[in-house]
Design a protein around this motif. Sequence first.
Motif, PDB file in Angstrom:
ATOM      1  N   ARG A  82       0.825  -1.209   0.000  1.00 28.81           N
ATOM      2  CA  ARG A  82       0.000   0.000   0.000  1.00 28.81           C
ATOM      3  C   ARG A  82       0.858   1.257   0.000  1.00 28.81           C
ATOM      4  O   ARG A  82       0.529   2.243  -0.657  1.00 28.81           O
ATOM      5  N   GLY A 101       1.892   1.776  -3.415  1.00 29.71           N
ATOM      6  CA  GLY A 101       0.807   2.376  -4.177  1.00 29.71           C
ATOM      7  C   GLY A 101       0.690   3.868  -3.922  1.00 29.71           C
ATOM      8  O   GLY A 101       0.371   4.636  -4.839  1.00 29.71           O
ATOM      9  N   LEU A 137       3.435   5.458  -5.983  1.00 35.88           N
ATOM     10  CA  LEU A 137       3.033   5.487  -7.389  1.00 35.88           C
ATOM     11  C   LEU A 137       2.007   6.580  -7.651  1.00 35.88           C
ATOM     12  O   LEU A 137       2.063   7.264  -8.690  1.00 35.88           O
ATOM     13  N   SER A 138       1.089   6.770  -6.717  1.00 37.71           N
ATOM     14  CA  SER A 138       0.054   7.796  -6.883  1.00 37.71           C
ATOM     15  C   SER A 138       0.653   9.194  -6.837  1.00 37.71           C
ATOM     16  O   SER A 138       0.209  10.089  -7.566  1.00 37.71           O
ATOM     17  N   VAL A 140      -2.985   5.271 -11.659  1.00 36.34           N
ATOM     18  CA  VAL A 140      -2.808   4.079 -10.830  1.00 36.34           C
ATOM     19  C   VAL A 140      -4.123   3.327 -10.705  1.00 36.34           C
ATOM     20  O   VAL A 140      -4.187   2.100 -10.870  1.00 36.34           O
ATOM     21  N   VAL A 176      -4.935  -0.524 -11.927  1.00 40.50           N
ATOM     22  CA  VAL A 176      -5.291  -1.438 -10.845  1.00 40.50           C
ATOM     23  C   VAL A 176      -6.579  -2.193 -11.190  1.00 40.50           C
ATOM     24  O   VAL A 176      -6.675  -3.416 -11.014  1.00 40.50           O
ATOM     25  N   CYS A 220      -2.511  -1.123  -4.135  1.00 34.68           N
ATOM     26  CA  CYS A 220      -2.268   0.113  -4.875  1.00 34.68           C
ATOM     27  C   CYS A 220      -3.562   0.891  -5.096  1.00 34.68           C
ATOM     28  O   CYS A 220      -3.581   2.123  -5.062  1.00 34.68           O
ATOM     29  N   SER A 267      -4.324   4.734  -4.047  1.00 30.03           N
ATOM     30  CA  SER A 267      -4.678   5.737  -5.055  1.00 30.03           C
ATOM     31  C   SER A 267      -6.017   6.398  -4.753  1.00 30.03           C
ATOM     32  O   SER A 267      -6.200   7.591  -5.010  1.00 30.03           O
TER      33      SER A 267
END
Length: 422
Positions: free
Chosen positions: A257, A260, A263-264, A272, A276, A327, A331
């Motif tokens: 998480r 994630g 990444l966001s 993302v 997902v 993720c 996001s």
Amino acid sequence: MSGSGNIAVLLATTWAFTICFAVWMMFGVTGIPISEQLGLSSTEFGLLTATPVLTGALFRLPLGIWTDRLGGRRLMLALLIGCAIPVWISSYATALWHFILLGLALGLVGASFSVGTPYVARFFPKEKRGFAMGFFGAGTVGAALNMFIAPWLIDAYGWQMVPKVYAVALIVTAAIFWVFSAPDPARAANSPSMLSQLQVLRDPRVWKYCQYYSIVFGGFTALSIWMPQYFKSEYGLSIAQASLLAVCFALPAGAFRAFGGWLSDRFGAHNVTWWVLWIAWICLFLLSYPKTDLTIHTIREPISFGIALPTWLFTMLLFVLGIAFACGMASTFKYIGDDFSENMGAVAGIVGMVGGLGGFLLPIMFGAILDRLGFNSSCFMLLYGIVWVSLTLNYLTEVRRAPVMGENVMGEKTAPSSVSEA
């Protein structure tokens, strides 16, 4: 507050949420011997395991709002200490209604998410909130912790020992949290009333984020409490073996998480979320296929063969699905942190409540469908359909930029949004 102070608060709060989540998921493992002891049907087993999720879901909204008003430190401490009592008492329950009532009480620990999310977010600047909220949300790894600890305690001492150990863990965690946490920097004496904070419900983006979270978090919660008995029923494994394989879903769904969240922050919440949903859709399609025996009548003799996912492939697909859900959870709250930073507690509470309600309803639906159809993979068929709805919604409102969900005819949103271009 200094950077080291921020990290200390983040670590202490994440640990508290991890223990709370382990307690919240307790019936996912202890429910197996309890179900055998009481002779429960699949639907009753779903009700038993989902009952704590209901209370945690319903109280996420008010506790999220109260966090904006009172501060997260006090509320988190109250949850840790107060819920230890029904957790301990549940070790003496002997009937289904006992477990349901106590499950409703101890389920309050699940609302700790709506307390901790805005609490830790306010210790970090906006550009780092995605990571901070994702790191805190990694406390859902408590579901995996439960699958490690509970089977060992059951084998060694019986299921009654699990709630006793968890009650002590809540009290110890409360002491650790109080020492390393800090007063909420955003708490104000003249914070807006609950009614005024609920005006955010008029924003259609809130309901869109609720849809996303109902599958990524609701699906994660439901599968975390359903997978141990799934492995036991489908593959004939013991409780310890089934729980160990179920960790392959619960552990990445928590541990990734924070990834994630990063990444966001890096690529945007929309990008993302979009990928997902696609990954989850493909995994659920493969997981949905039930064991099938086929016979082909040739000109000489019939040829029979079976189609079924072997244990290793099933577990690998669950692992990928767990990462995708992790993720997606991060996001979704990146969306919230960007779009609703002024009343994050209220929006986090609303979205968290809907996600938690998904986690409550899905196990019951899993059990009802299983009783009706008779094959285990029906639970993945249901999730497959829900992800399809989320993909369609994401495409219409963000990819295609259709004039719905708060957009006017010219394609300009009526409220600002920080989602990235598709």
